[in-house]
Design a protein around this motif. Structure first.
Motif, mmCIF file in Angstrom:
data_model
loop_
_atom_site.group_PDB
_atom_site.id
_atom_site.type_symbol
_atom_site.label_atom_id
_atom_site.label_comp_id
_atom_site.label_asym_id
_atom_site.label_seq_id
_atom_site.Cartn_x
_atom_site.Cartn_y
_atom_site.Cartn_z
ATOM 1 N N UNK A 112 0.717 -1.334 0.008
ATOM 2 C CA UNK A 112 -0.022 0.025 -0.076
ATOM 3 C C UNK A 112 0.777 1.246 0.026
ATOM 4 N N UNK A 171 -15.480 3.372 -7.031
ATOM 5 C CA UNK A 171 -16.169 2.825 -8.192
ATOM 6 C C UNK A 171 -17.066 1.721 -7.883
ATOM 7 N N UNK A 173 -2.239 -9.782 -0.068
ATOM 8 C CA UNK A 173 -2.230 -10.601 -1.409
ATOM 9 C C UNK A 173 -1.270 -9.803 -2.447
ATOM 10 N N UNK A 174 -0.986 -8.392 -2.176
ATOM 11 C CA UNK A 174 -0.255 -7.780 -3.220
ATOM 12 C C UNK A 174 1.114 -7.701 -2.928
ATOM 13 N N UNK A 204 -4.474 -5.777 -5.805
ATOM 14 C CA UNK A 204 -5.418 -5.390 -4.631
ATOM 15 C C UNK A 204 -5.281 -3.718 -4.298
ATOM 16 N N UNK A 205 -4.395 -3.136 -5.036
ATOM 17 C CA UNK A 205 -4.170 -1.756 -4.456
ATOM 18 C C UNK A 205 -5.013 -0.932 -5.419
ATOM 19 N N UNK A 206 -5.760 -1.440 -6.420
ATOM 20 C CA UNK A 206 -6.324 -0.550 -7.505
ATOM 21 C C UNK A 206 -7.651 -1.250 -7.885
ATOM 22 N N UNK A 207 -8.783 -0.478 -7.502
ATOM 23 C CA UNK A 207 -9.925 -1.137 -7.908
ATOM 24 C C UNK A 207 -10.313 -0.361 -9.495
ATOM 25 N N UNK A 221 -13.673 -1.539 -1.592
ATOM 26 C CA UNK A 221 -12.941 -1.364 -2.588
ATOM 27 C C UNK A 221 -11.970 -0.042 -2.292
ATOM 28 N N UNK A 222 -11.009 0.113 -3.221
ATOM 29 C CA UNK A 222 -10.157 1.080 -3.366
ATOM 30 C C UNK A 222 -10.653 2.414 -3.973
#
Ligand code: HEM
Ligand code: FES
Lengths: 179, 349
Positions: free
Chosen positions: A83, A132, A177-178, B267-270, A118-119
Motif C-alpha cells: 500500500x 467505483x 495478497x499484493x 489489490x491496490x487498485x479497484x 474497494x479502493x
C-alpha cells in the motif's frame, strides 16, 4: 419383512426383568451420550481448524522527523504490504512552534472504502475521492459526501499515527495478497 | 447369454416388473410443452458442470500467486482448455438462467402450493447453491473484477445478525482477502456446494415422485379427463432431445464466444468500471441505492419472503379465497428484477 413386532412384545415382555431394562436403558443412554460427545468434539476441532489463527500482522514504521515535515505538505510511505500511504501535515492557523505539535496535526487516510472495501481514487477535477464500487464519494479530509458511505455516515478510515521524541510513526500492515 | 443373465440376476436381485413400475411415472400431458420441462435443464447443466469442472481442476491452482496464471495456462496452453473453460462458464450462465425461469414457471402455475411447499424450500436452497457456485467459481479466475466482487461480497457477510463477523473470517480465512482465501473458495466451489446440490437434487426429485408432477389444465382441455403419458420412454425421449439441443447450444456458444481472461488482480487498485456477473446485477444495483445495513436487511427480507411464500400465499387464500395476490406479487417481482438488471447493464456507475 414378515416379522411381527407385536408378537415379539407379547412373548418378550414378561421374561425381561425390570432391572435389566433399567441397565439396558442406561447403556443406551451412555452410548448416545458418548456418540454426541465424540462427534461434538470432532465438530469443535473442525471448527477450530477452520477458524483463522492470525489476524493481519502490523508494525510501526517511522515516517519522518517532524522538524523536516513542514505544515501543509505530504509524505508518501510504502507499506511492506504494497500500500502507498499519503501522510499529510495540516496547515497551521496562527503561530505554532514544534513544541506544540501534536499527533492530531497529521492525518494518514486509508484508501479502503468504509462501505465494502474497494479502493477509492482521488479525482482532482472534482476535489474528491471516488469509490467505483457503489459510487461512494468523500471530501479530501475523508468525510463521506455521497453514496452508501454517506447514507451510513462513514468516513475513510485513518492509519494510526504516533508522535514520540519528535519522530512521527505510522502503523502499517506487513502482509497482503499484493506483497 | 442366458448364463450371464442368470449370473447378473442373482447378483443384482431386482424385480423387473417392480423396476418398471417404479420408474414409470405417469407424466401429465402439459409436459408436452417445452416451458414445463425447464426443471430438467438445470439438472442437465449440472452434470456438464461436474464433468468440465473436474477436468479444469487438473490444471487449476488455488493460490494468489498462481491462480490467474493457471487459468491463463488453461485458456492458452492446454489442448482444448479454452473450450472446456468456456463450456464450464456458459453452462453456469445458462444454468442460472434456467433455474430462475424454472422457478418463475413454478410460481406462475401455482405448483408450489400445498402440499408442495417443502419442495419450494428445497428449490430455494438449490437457487442459492447455484448462485454461490457461480460466485465462488468466478472468484477462482482471480482477475480484477472477480477479486473486487469477492471482496465486496465477503465484507457484506458482516451484516448477518450475530454471526456476521465470524462468517466473514471463516469465509476469508482471515481479516481480509489473504493467501488462504482462494483455497476456501475452491473447496466451497468444487466440493461443498456441488455435494450439497446433489443431496438437494435427490430430495427434490424424490418429493416430485412422491407427490406426482402438479397437473395443470389449459382452457382448451378443461372438460376432458386428465391425460397422462408414460415417463418411459416418451418423456425420457423428450428430455434426451432437450439434452441434445442444450449440448449443441453450449458447443456453439463456447466456440463463438470463448471466455476471455481479464487483467490480473491488483489489490491496490479497484478498476474504474466494476460489475459483478450479470445475475448479481439486481443485488449490485440495490447496494448502490441504500446504505449497507438497509440494503442488506431489505435483501434478506426479500429472500425470507420468497422462501416463505407458499405459506404466506396459503394464509392469504384462506383469508380471501380466490385471491389473485400471488399473480400481482409475481409480476411486480419479475418487473423489478428485469428493471434493476437492465438499469445496471446500461450504465457505467
Ligand atoms: C455446481 C455447479 C457449478 C457452477 C455453477 C460453476 C460455475 C463456475 C464459474 C462461473 C466459473 C468461472 C469460469 C471462468 O470464468 O473461467 C468456474 C470456474 C471453475 N470451476 Fe466451476 N462450477 C460448478 C461446478 C464445478 C465443479 C463440480 C468443479 C470441480 C471440482 C468445478 C471446478 C472449477 C474450476 C477448477 C474453475 C476455475 C478454472 C476456470 O475458471 O476456468 N466447478 N465455475
Ligand atoms: S465499496 Fe465503496 S461505495 Fe461500496
Amino acid at each position: 419383512m414378515t416379522h411381527d413386532p407385536t408378537a415379539a412384545q407379547v412373548t418378550l415382555a414378561p421374561t425381561v426383568p425390570a432391572r435389566r431394562s433399567f441397565f439396558a436403558r442406561l447403556a443406551g443412554f451412555a452410548m448416545f451420550a458418548s456418540l454426541v460427545a465424540s462427534y461434538g468434539t470432532f465438530a469443535v476441532m473442525a471448527g477450530r481448524f477452520l477458524l483463522p489463527t492470525h489476524s493481519r500482522r502490523k508494525a510501526w514504521r517511522r515516517v519522518a522527523e517532524i522538524g523536516s515535515f513542514q505544515p501543509a505538505t505530504t509524505r508518501t510511505v510504502v507499506a511492506p504490504s504494497g500500500e502507498r500511504i499519503v501522510v499529510a501535515r495540516c496547515a497551521i492557523n496562527g503561530a505554532s512552534t514544534p513544541a506544540t505539535v501534536t499527533v492530531d496535526d497529521f492525518v494518514a487516510l486509508s484508501s479502503t472504502c468504509p462501505h465494502l472495501g474497494c479502493q477509492v481514487t482521488f479525482e482532482p477535477q472534482h476535489q474528491r475521492f471516488f469509490c467505483p464500487c457503489h459510487n461512494g464519494t468523500f471530501a479530501p479530509d475523508g468525510r463521506a459526501t455521497g453514496g452508501p458511505p454517506f447514507e451510513a455516515g462513514q468516513s475513510l478510515p485513518r492509519y494510526p499515527l504516533d508522535l514520540r521524541a519528535n519522530l512521527l510513526y505510522i502503523e502499517v500492515p506487513l502482509d497482503g495478497v499484493a506483497g | 447369454m442366458s448364463k450371464l443373465t442368470s449370473f447378473l440376476r442373482e447378483r443384482l436381485p431386482v424385480d423387473r416388473a417392480k423396476l418398471r413400475e417404479l420408474t414409470n411415472e405417469p407424466v401429465p400431458h402439459h409436459l408436452k410443452h417445452g416451458w414445463f420441462c425447464l426443471g430438467g435443464t438445470p439438472a442437465y447443466r449440472f452434470v456438464v458442470m461436474i464433468v468440465t469442472g473436474i477436468l479444469l481442476a487438473f490444471y487449476y491452482e488455488a493460490t494468489p500467486t498462481r491462480a490467474w496464471e493457471s487459468v491463463r495456462t488453461i485458456s492458452e496452453d492446454v489442448a482444448y482448455g479454452w473450450f472446456l473453460r468456456s463450456i464450464h462458464r456458459w453452462a453456469a450462465t445458462l444454468m442460472v438462467a434456467a433455474v430462475v425461469l424454472h422457478q418463475m414457471r413454478i410460481f406462475f402455475t401455482d405448483a408450489y402450493r400445498r402440499p408442495r411447499e417443502l419442495n419450494w424450500l428445497i428449490g430455494m436452497g438449490l437457487l442459492h447453491c447455484t448462485l454461490g457456485a457461480g460466485f465462488t467459481g468466478y472468484s477462482l479466475v482471480y482477475e480484477q473484477l472477480s477479486y473486487w466482487g469477492a471482496t465486496v461480497a465477503a465484507n457484506l457477510t458482516d451484516n448477518v445478525p450475530w454471526i456476521g463477523a465470524l462468517l466473514r473470517r471463516l469465509l476469508l480465512g482471515g481479516d481480509e482477502y489473504n493467501a488462504h482465501t482462494l483455497s476456501r473458495f475452491f473447496v466451497l466451489h468444487g466440493a461443498i456446494l456441488p455435494v450439497t446440490m446433489i443431496g438437494l437434487i435427490v430430495l427434490h426429485v424424490t418429493l416430485i415422485r412422491l407427490h406426482g408432477i402438479a397437473e395443470l389444465r389449459f382452457k382448451a382441455d378443461q372438460n376432458s379427463a386428465p391425460r397422462f403419458f408414460d415417463f418411459f420412454p416418451d418423456h425420457l425421449l423428450t428430455e434426451l432431445a432437450i439434452g441434445l439441443v442444450l449440448m449443441l447450444l453450449l458447443g456453439v456458444l463456447a466456440s463463438l464466444f470463448p471466455v476471455p481472461i481479464g487483467p490480473r488482480v491488483d489489490p491496490l487498485l479497484t478498476p474504474d468500471v466494476i460489475k459483478p456477473e450479470w445475475f448479481f446485477y439486481v443485488a449490485f444495483r440495490w447496494l448502490k441505492l441504500f446504505s449497507e445495513r438497509a440494503a442488506f436487511a431489505s435483501l434478506g427480507a426479500i429472500v425470507v419472503v420468497m422462501a416463505a411464500w407458499p405459506f404466506i400465499d396459503g394464509f392469504i387464500r384462506r383469508r380471501r379465497p380466490g385471491s389473485e395476490a400471488s399473480v400481482f406479487v409475481g409480476i411486480v417481482a419479475v418487473l423489478a428484477i428485469v428493471g434493476l438488471t437492465v438499469w445496471e447493464a446500461l450504465v457505467a456507475h
